[in-house]
Design a protein around this motif. Structure first.
Motif, PDB file in Angstrom:
ATOM      1  N   LEU A 186      54.401  64.463 -42.788  1.00  0.00           N
ATOM      2  CA  LEU A 186      53.402  64.565 -43.858  1.00  0.00           C
ATOM      3  C   LEU A 186      52.207  63.648 -43.597  1.00  0.00           C
ATOM      4  O   LEU A 186      51.052  64.053 -43.765  1.00  0.00           O
ATOM      5  N   ALA A 187      52.483  62.419 -43.202  1.00  0.00           N
ATOM      6  CA  ALA A 187      51.408  61.467 -42.922  1.00  0.00           C
ATOM      7  C   ALA A 187      50.546  61.970 -41.773  1.00  0.00           C
ATOM      8  O   ALA A 187      49.314  61.896 -41.818  1.00  0.00           O
ATOM      9  N   THR A 229      45.808  62.855 -51.041  1.00  0.00           N
ATOM     10  CA  THR A 229      46.042  64.295 -51.035  1.00  0.00           C
ATOM     11  C   THR A 229      47.070  64.627 -52.097  1.00  0.00           C
ATOM     12  O   THR A 229      47.661  63.737 -52.695  1.00  0.00           O
ATOM     13  N   ASP A 230      47.307  65.880 -52.318  1.00  0.00           N
ATOM     14  CA  ASP A 230      48.352  66.300 -53.260  1.00  0.00           C
ATOM     15  C   ASP A 230      49.678  66.289 -52.500  1.00  0.00           C
ATOM     16  O   ASP A 230      50.078  67.279 -51.890  1.00  0.00           O
ATOM     17  N   TRP A 231      50.327  65.127 -52.505  1.00  0.00           N
ATOM     18  CA  TRP A 231      51.543  64.925 -51.707  1.00  0.00           C
ATOM     19  C   TRP A 231      52.666  65.876 -52.125  1.00  0.00           C
ATOM     20  O   TRP A 231      53.402  66.361 -51.279  1.00  0.00           O
ATOM     21  N   THR A 232      52.786  66.147 -53.411  1.00  0.00           N
ATOM     22  CA  THR A 232      53.863  67.027 -53.884  1.00  0.00           C
ATOM     23  C   THR A 232      53.704  68.427 -53.303  1.00  0.00           C
ATOM     24  O   THR A 232      54.674  69.019 -52.812  1.00  0.00           O
ATOM     25  N   LEU A 281      54.710  57.470 -49.989  1.00  0.00           N
ATOM     26  CA  LEU A 281      53.315  57.892 -49.821  1.00  0.00           C
ATOM     27  C   LEU A 281      52.402  57.483 -50.973  1.00  0.00           C
ATOM     28  O   LEU A 281      51.187  57.554 -50.843  1.00  0.00           O
ATOM     29  N   THR A 282      52.977  57.061 -52.076  1.00  0.00           N
ATOM     30  CA  THR A 282      52.144  56.768 -53.247  1.00  0.00           C
ATOM     31  C   THR A 282      52.278  55.338 -53.757  1.00  0.00           C
ATOM     32  O   THR A 282      51.677  54.997 -54.780  1.00  0.00           O
ATOM     33  N   ALA A 293      48.267  64.688 -42.845  1.00  0.00           N
ATOM     34  CA  ALA A 293      47.174  64.188 -43.676  1.00  0.00           C
ATOM     35  C   ALA A 293      46.205  63.314 -42.881  1.00  0.00           C
ATOM     36  O   ALA A 293      45.260  62.771 -43.433  1.00  0.00           O
ATOM     37  N   LEU A 320      54.345  68.320 -49.514  1.00  0.00           N
ATOM     38  CA  LEU A 320      55.785  68.209 -49.269  1.00  0.00           C
ATOM     39  C   LEU A 320      56.466  69.558 -49.467  1.00  0.00           C
ATOM     40  O   LEU A 320      57.300  69.964 -48.661  1.00  0.00           O
ATOM     41  N   LEU A 366      57.872  60.832 -51.497  1.00  0.00           N
ATOM     42  CA  LEU A 366      56.724  60.712 -52.402  1.00  0.00           C
ATOM     43  C   LEU A 366      56.464  59.258 -52.792  1.00  0.00           C
ATOM     44  O   LEU A 366      55.309  58.829 -52.886  1.00  0.00           O
TER      45      LEU A 366
END
Length: 175
Positions: A126-127, A75-78, A101-102, A130, A81, A98
């Motif tokens: 966040l996790a 996903t677009d984590w930024t 997650l990446t 998602a 967030l 970040l």
């Protein structure tokens, strides 16, 4: 430390222990920062079984670190967030989230009160948003118990069992 190792009695004891395979004495490959900005070469003394365990752990972390990231494109984590924690984290905490997650493996460390729990809470949120399954670990019993007592983490991870048998969601007693 090097000065301590120069004492004749300690040196004899360490040499005897090393001869029997009980200790490992080695110079660390990278200088260690001491005081303000002074780097010094350091000689480390470890029990053999601890040296083996730490070396194995370091090798496992390096292996994981070089593995292919699986969540980077999830996903677009930024953006997620920014929507989830607008202004709630410092720049360094945002980068830690970040990174976790990446990259294949991440270690969150810091002194007391620096925001590790807050950062972990944001990461878990966040996790969860998602749709990911997560695992958390702590290097000490104290840190694990602190996580176990965090009601937000018990809500997210209700079925995890700790090494000492404590189950998330169950009351913990210090007795």
């Amino acid at each position: 430390m090097a000065d301590i190792l120069q004492g004749p009695i300690l040196r004899q004891v360490l040499d005897t222990l090393r001869a029997h395979g009980e200790t490992v004495i080695e110079a660390l490959p990278t200088p260690v920062l001491e005081d303000a900005d002074v780097f010094r070469a350091v000689t480390a003394v470890s029990l053999t079984f601890m040296h083996r365990a730490e070396t194995g752990l370091a090798q496992d972390i390096l292996r994981l670190r070089h593995a292919t990231p699986t969540l980077a494109e999830h996903t677009d984590w930024t953006s997620l967030l920014a929507r989830t924690a607008p202004g709630g984290l410092t720049e360094e905490q945002q980068q830690a989230v970040l990174t976790a997650l990446t990259t294949p493996v991440s270690i969150l460390t810091g002194g007391s009160g620096c925001g590790k729990t807050h950062t972990l809470r944001t990461l878990v949120t966040l996790a969860e948003q998602a749709g990911l399954t997560i695992a958390v670990a702590a290097p000490t019993g104290k840190a694990a118990k602190r996580m176990a007592l965090s009601s937000w983490l018990m809500r997210v991870l209700p079925s995890v069992r700790t090494a000492d048998g404590l189950r998330w969601g169950q009351p913990w007693s210090a007795a």
